[in-house]
Scaffold this active site. Structure first.
Site, PDB file in Angstrom:
ATOM      1  N   GLU A 129     -42.581  21.351  62.100  1.00  0.00           N
ATOM      2  CA  GLU A 129     -43.923  21.246  62.338  1.00  0.00           C
ATOM      3  C   GLU A 129     -44.517  22.274  63.138  1.00  0.00           C
ATOM      4  OE1 GLU A 129     -45.281  17.850  64.689  1.00  0.00           O
ATOM      5  OE2 GLU A 129     -43.465  17.439  65.680  1.00  0.00           O
ATOM      6  N   CYS A 137     -42.137   9.993  90.816  1.00  0.00           N
ATOM      7  CA  CYS A 137     -41.369  11.069  91.346  1.00  0.00           C
ATOM      8  C   CYS A 137     -41.490  11.125  92.857  1.00  0.00           C
ATOM      9  CB  CYS A 137     -41.598  12.317  90.528  1.00  0.00           C
ATOM     10  SG  CYS A 137     -40.927  13.803  91.202  1.00  0.00           S
ATOM     11  N   ASP A 154     -47.141  19.563  58.953  1.00  0.00           N
ATOM     12  CA  ASP A 154     -45.859  19.054  58.899  1.00  0.00           C
ATOM     13  C   ASP A 154     -45.049  18.932  57.585  1.00  0.00           C
ATOM     14  OD1 ASP A 154     -43.821  17.365  59.910  1.00  0.00           O
ATOM     15  OD2 ASP A 154     -45.191  15.482  60.111  1.00  0.00           O
TER      16      ASP A 154
END
Length: 634
Positions: free
Chosen positions: A203, A549, A111
């Site tokens: 990252e 959903c 990162d």
């Protein structure tokens, strides 16, 4: 029954309202450990009160509170015997998850340190050592470590940041510059893992198992060498975390920031000790809303608490959500390497100061069209479904879509159709605009995307039983906008139903937003002029109980607006790409939903299978039509 944390509002909170004002502020970011949190909360509260942002935050808080209250009521209905049964289920799931623990791989998460700010400082050395941020007075993208000491951070309006730190220098974003330096870092990453996964510009996840074995180096030595290589190539520092899976590696990379590294031994006892006291907010995928629900309903604040309340988690959440939480409590994450797969969509968006200037909005649309066209041409893509995303000055998010008769990729074509979608919304005051293209023709050309590209299936474990009975699920109110069921020479325009969204909480380093929605209903009917209408293409995509959903049963909280939109695009792309299949009489492809046998009710198991095919009298298609009898991942 397990005790829950009711967290009542005290009299002191009433006297100090900023203490209960649940802003996106958190001390979870590196470099903010010594910040006076109450001071920052008070300033954010005072500067925001009465604004559209404040009203939007209040709406979000009201929704989260309602959801927490609802979950508490649901939990209170469970008897001791119910919880005992769920405890058995939880224990079995924990044992099954333990069997999947893989300690054979070595994952490294790298990162970059305050990437945007570091790049700007590299370009202008006069900024070194001074508190500075990248962004605008409307919103900050990132802040350097000097600014973080004052409480300034990403996803904070610039005018509030200036109040916290009057001497703050704000530099405008320059994505061309950030992309250049990101490319340099990726050249270094490829030396250690040619198939590394790019999480964002700053990252990446690398599987360094083979590199360590081939070079005879320890993981700590590889991390040190990689960080030195990045610095020599770019002049920028980065931090690294090493662990047995990606979930833990990301957590480890944040421990010794900036310019440091942390190695977690690949030992179960070491992992369980490490994860036990870790705050749940440190985990990727657990944002502000999820944290609030786990804390408000079950009193969970650490990963260890997840295992302690495992029975309640299995009772309140779906199988997939419960498995995720239990995996977090066990420190189990993904260790597989992504395979080549077809890209479903490609998008670009920009945030700017609120404006209702039509000419300025059109210029923003021109820039977005150029960016989208450029990205598509780089990957050799052409698409037919163009979606326009708008966020108003009141933080309401709208999406409008058009399905074309032909595939397009040029800037002129994209701009022409996007302009029609935007004109239909004018006059309007906007603060964000985005474009997304989907339904690619790469299936016919056989084009494949980079294995580093994340798609929805990366996050779903597919386990479809050999036999699935139809489930009777209620249809939502018919308040969506219907669309022509045939594609002729004219494009088919569509509008998703109006949605009241709120900002999304994202725990990513450079982008933090939060959102919530009451409902999403998409009615899409796109057929070839020569083919018969397909009942599948007329079926609406909606969220049952504002959570699940309708098509596949996958649960996504309303606050995760981006995930919901990508989920809808996933189904939309499937529908459109199934057009040729339907014409030739083939069955529908599996949609990647993990379904457990125990989730099918006894009564539904006893029902006879209904014949698939077009229905009349307004009846909806049984859900088994959207599944195929296979255990293959789609």
């Amino acid at each position: 029954m397990e005790e829950t944390n009711q967290n009542p509002i005290s009299g002191e909170d009433v006297l100090r309202p900023w203490q209960s004002y649940n802003t996106v502020y958190t001390t979870a970011k590196a470099g903010m450990e010594g910040v006076d949190k109450e001071k920052v909360q008070r300033i954010v509260y005072e500067m925001s009160k009465g604004s559209k942002y404040f009203e939007n935050e209040e709406r979000k808080e009201a929704y989260v509170k309602k959801k927490i209250d609802s979950m508490r009521e649901e939990l209170d209905k469970f008897t001791a015997s119910d919880l005992l049964q769920y405890e058995k289920i939880a224990n079995n799931r924990i044992l099954e998850l333990e069997e999947t623990r893989d300690l054979s791989r070595i994952w490294l998460h790298v990162d970059m340190d305050a990437f945007y700010a570091a790049v700007e400082t590299l370009s202008d050395t006069s900024l070194r050592g001074k508190p500075m941020a990248v962004g605008s007075m409307s919103m900050i993208s990132t802040a350097n470590y000097e600014a973080r000491k004052f409480g300034v951070r990403a996803a904070m309006p610039g005018f509030i940041a200036r109040k916290l730190c009057p001497q703050l220098i704000i530099v405008p974003t320059d994505f061309e510059k950030y992309n250049y330096y990101s490319g340099l870092t990726r050249e270094v990453f490829q030396k250690y893992d040619p198939n590394f996964i790019a999480g964002s510009l700053d990252e990446a996840y690398l599987d360094i198992t083979n590199f360590c074995n081939d070079k005879g180096m320890s993981s700590a030595e590889v991390a040190e060498e990689l960080r030195e290589g990045v610095f020599k190539s770019t002049g920028l520092t980065c931090s690294a975390g090493v662990a047995a899976n990606r979930l833990l590696a990301k957590v480890c990379s944040d421990i010794n920031k900036p310019n440091g590294q942390f190695v977690l031994p690949s030992d179960r006892m070491a992992i369980m000790t490490f994860i036990s006291s870790l705050p749940i907010r440190k985990i990727g995928g657990i944002g502000k809303v999820t944290e609030s629900m786990l804390k408000g309903v079950l009193g969970i604040t650490t990963c260890e608490g997840i295992l302690q309340k495992s029975s309640s988690i299995c009772a309140l959440f779906s199988r997939s959500s419960a498995d995720f939480f239990l995996s977090v409590g066990l420190g189990i994450g993904r260790t597989d390497t992504p395979e080549l797969s077809q890209r479903k969509s490609i998008s670009t968006e920009r945030t700017f100061s609120p404006t209702d200037d039509g000419s300025l909005l059109h210029q923003k649309l021109v820039d977005l069209s150029e960016n989208l066209s450029s990205d598509m041409k780089k990957e050799g893509l052409s698409g037919r479904t163009l979606t326009l995303k708008l966020k108003t000055s009141c933080f309401e998010v709208r999406t409008r879509a058009i399905t074309l008769a032909n595939y397009i990729s040029s800037c002129d074509d994209i701009l022409r159709h996007a302009t029609k979608l935007l004109k239909a919304e004018l006059p309007i005051s906007l603060r964000l605009m985005g474009l997304r293209m989907s339904y690619f023709d790469d299936g016919k050309k056989g084009a494949e995307i980079d294995p580093k590209q994340k798609i929805l299936s990366n996050f779903i474990v597919t386990q479809i039983p050999s036999s699935i009975e139809p489930l009777d699920l209620p249809l939502p109110a018919a308040n969506s906008i219907a669309i022509s069921s045939a594609i002729s020479e004219e494009p088919c325009y569509s509008g998703y139903s109006d949605m009241e969204f709120r900002n999304r909480v994202d725990s990513a380093d450079e982008h933090e937003n939060m959102g919530a929605a009451r409902a999403i209903i998409l009615t899409e009917a796109t057929e070839s002029a020569e083919s018969n209408p397909s009942p599948k293409s007329k079926e609406p995509i909606s969220w049952i109980n504002d959570y699940k959903c309708y098509i596949c049963g996958f649960e996504i909280p309303p606050d995760l607006m981006e995930e919901r939109q990508e989920h809808l695009d996933f189904h939309l792309a499937e529908r459109l790409q199934d057009e040729d299949w339907n014409n030739s009489g083939r069955s529908i492809k599996p949609n990647g939903r993990m379904i457990g046998e125990e989730h099918l009710s006894h009564s539904s198991k006893q029902r006879k299978k209904k014949q698939k095919g077009p229905l009349s009298d307004g009846k909806h298609i049984p859900i088994h039509a959207f599944f195929t009898k296979t255990t293959q991942n789609s």
